[in-house]
Scaffold this motif. Structure first.
Motif, PDB file in Angstrom:
ATOM      1  N   ASN A 112       0.832  -1.217   0.000  1.00 32.10           N
ATOM      2  CA  ASN A 112       0.000   0.000   0.000  1.00 32.10           C
ATOM      3  C   ASN A 112       0.857   1.255   0.000  1.00 32.10           C
ATOM      4  O   ASN A 112       0.593   2.199  -0.760  1.00 32.10           O
ATOM      5  N   ASN A 113       1.880   1.274   0.843  1.00 32.75           N
ATOM      6  CA  ASN A 113       2.753   2.450   0.908  1.00 32.75           C
ATOM      7  C   ASN A 113       3.543   2.627  -0.375  1.00 32.75           C
ATOM      8  O   ASN A 113       3.749   3.759  -0.834  1.00 32.75           O
ATOM      9  N   CYS A 114       3.973   1.523  -0.971  1.00 29.26           N
ATOM     10  CA  CYS A 114       4.694   1.585  -2.242  1.00 29.26           C
ATOM     11  C   CYS A 114       3.799   2.195  -3.314  1.00 29.26           C
ATOM     12  O   CYS A 114       4.240   3.065  -4.083  1.00 29.26           O
ATOM     13  N   TRP A 115       2.573   1.745  -3.370  1.00 29.87           N
ATOM     14  CA  TRP A 115       1.630   2.290  -4.356  1.00 29.87           C
ATOM     15  C   TRP A 115       1.454   3.798  -4.152  1.00 29.87           C
ATOM     16  O   TRP A 115       1.490   4.569  -5.116  1.00 29.87           O
ATOM     17  N   LYS A 116       1.308   4.214  -2.902  1.00 28.81           N
ATOM     18  CA  LYS A 116       1.145   5.644  -2.613  1.00 28.81           C
ATOM     19  C   LYS A 116       2.387   6.431  -3.029  1.00 28.81           C
ATOM     20  O   LYS A 116       2.279   7.530  -3.596  1.00 28.81           O
ATOM     21  N   GLU A 117       3.566   5.881  -2.709  1.00 25.05           N
ATOM     22  CA  GLU A 117       4.810   6.565  -3.072  1.00 25.05           C
ATOM     23  C   GLU A 117       4.945   6.703  -4.594  1.00 25.05           C
ATOM     24  O   GLU A 117       5.340   7.759  -5.102  1.00 25.05           O
ATOM     25  N   LYS A 118       4.598   5.650  -5.325  1.00 25.10           N
ATOM     26  CA  LYS A 118       4.662   5.705  -6.790  1.00 25.10           C
ATOM     27  C   LYS A 118       3.662   6.715  -7.346  1.00 25.10           C
ATOM     28  O   LYS A 118       3.976   7.458  -8.277  1.00 25.10           O
ATOM     29  N   GLN A 119       2.464   6.732  -6.773  1.00 23.81           N
ATOM     30  CA  GLN A 119       1.454   7.691  -7.221  1.00 23.81           C
ATOM     31  C   GLN A 119       1.919   9.121  -6.982  1.00 23.81           C
ATOM     32  O   GLN A 119       1.730   9.994  -7.832  1.00 23.81           O
ATOM     33  N   GLN A 120       2.512   9.366  -5.838  1.00 20.75           N
ATOM     34  CA  GLN A 120       2.998  10.700  -5.517  1.00 20.75           C
ATOM     35  C   GLN A 120       4.116  11.109  -6.475  1.00 20.75           C
ATOM     36  O   GLN A 120       4.136  12.239  -6.992  1.00 20.75           O
ATOM     37  N   LYS A 121       5.025  10.185  -6.747  1.00 21.54           N
ATOM     38  CA  LYS A 121       6.130  10.470  -7.662  1.00 21.54           C
ATOM     39  C   LYS A 121       5.613  10.718  -9.074  1.00 21.54           C
ATOM     40  O   LYS A 121       6.029  11.675  -9.738  1.00 21.54           O
ATOM     41  N   GLU A 122       4.691   9.888  -9.538  1.00 26.82           N
ATOM     42  CA  GLU A 122       4.122  10.067 -10.869  1.00 26.82           C
ATOM     43  C   GLU A 122       3.347  11.381 -10.972  1.00 26.82           C
ATOM     44  O   GLU A 122       3.381  12.048 -12.005  1.00 26.82           O
ATOM     45  N   GLY A 123       2.657  11.745  -9.891  1.00 24.41           N
ATOM     46  CA  GLY A 123       1.934  13.018  -9.873  1.00 24.41           C
ATOM     47  C   GLY A 123       2.880  14.202  -9.992  1.00 24.41           C
ATOM     48  O   GLY A 123       2.598  15.162 -10.722  1.00 24.41           O
ATOM     49  N   MET A 124       4.003  14.119  -9.289  1.00 22.49           N
ATOM     50  CA  MET A 124       5.001  15.188  -9.380  1.00 22.49           C
ATOM     51  C   MET A 124       5.573  15.272 -10.798  1.00 22.49           C
ATOM     52  O   MET A 124       5.746  16.367 -11.343  1.00 22.49           O
ATOM     53  N   PRO A 154      10.912   4.331  -0.442  1.00 23.52           N
ATOM     54  CA  PRO A 154      11.496   3.376   0.497  1.00 23.52           C
ATOM     55  C   PRO A 154      10.653   2.115   0.694  1.00 23.52           C
ATOM     56  O   PRO A 154      11.208   1.029   0.875  1.00 23.52           O
ATOM     57  N   SER A 155       9.345   2.240   0.643  1.00 26.64           N
ATOM     58  CA  SER A 155       8.500   1.050   0.811  1.00 26.64           C
ATOM     59  C   SER A 155       8.673   0.107  -0.372  1.00 26.64           C
ATOM     60  O   SER A 155       8.701  -1.113  -0.201  1.00 26.64           O
ATOM     61  N   CYS A 156       8.804   0.658  -1.555  1.00 27.83           N
ATOM     62  CA  CYS A 156       9.027  -0.167  -2.754  1.00 27.83           C
ATOM     63  C   CYS A 156      10.385  -0.865  -2.668  1.00 27.83           C
ATOM     64  O   CYS A 156      10.502  -2.041  -3.028  1.00 27.83           O
ATOM     65  N   ALA A 157      11.388  -0.154  -2.185  1.00 30.33           N
ATOM     66  CA  ALA A 157      12.723  -0.745  -2.047  1.00 30.33           C
ATOM     67  C   ALA A 157      12.694  -1.893  -1.034  1.00 30.33           C
ATOM     68  O   ALA A 157      13.258  -2.964  -1.289  1.00 30.33           O
TER      69      ALA A 157
END
Length: 124
Positions: free
Chosen positions: A77-89, A111-114
């Motif tokens: 879940n955190n990885c998905w959020k981090e990716k969404q935030q990065k893609e949004g930026m 970091p969650s994805c890593a």
């Protein structure tokens, strides 16, 4: 009369709910005082004082599997959020032509994805 029924149902539901056997490290030791690590992935979690007496053998393995499953689910879940935030930026940077925002988005860590990748690699 309807209020009395609601009070009774509420009281019964509180009696029937068991407290959880553990809390995860991210939640902190809510109602639990002893810190443990799962055997396989070394995921930290907290348990109560009577834990060793109640959980042995397969019960302990099942509980630890549940702790690890919850941990991995949280990482996903955190990885998905981090990716969404990065893609949004990245999208905003491209849309507005903001090279500084684009560079910041490129440097943004996930970091969650890593950690999820690290765990996935260790399982295979």
């Amino acid at each position: 009369m309807p209020i009395l029924i609601l009070v009774i149902v509420s009281a019964l539901s509180q009696i029937m709910v068991n407290s959880p056997s553990y809390t995860e490290l991210i939640q902190g030791p809510v109602g639990h005082s002893c810190k443990r690590l799962t055997e396989n992935l070394k995921v930290p979690y907290y348990v109560g004082e009577q834990f060793s007496k109640e959980f042995t053998g397969m019960n302990l393995k099942n509980l630890e599997r549940s702790v690890e499953d919850d941990y991995i689910s949280n990482l996903r879940n955190n990885c998905w959020k981090e990716k969404q935030q990065k893609e949004g930026m990245l999208y905003r940077a491209r849309y507005f032509g903001d090279s500084e925002l684009y560079q910041r988005a490129q440097r943004a860590r996930t970091p969650s994805c890593a950690k999820l990748s690290e765990i996935t690699a260790s399982l295979h």
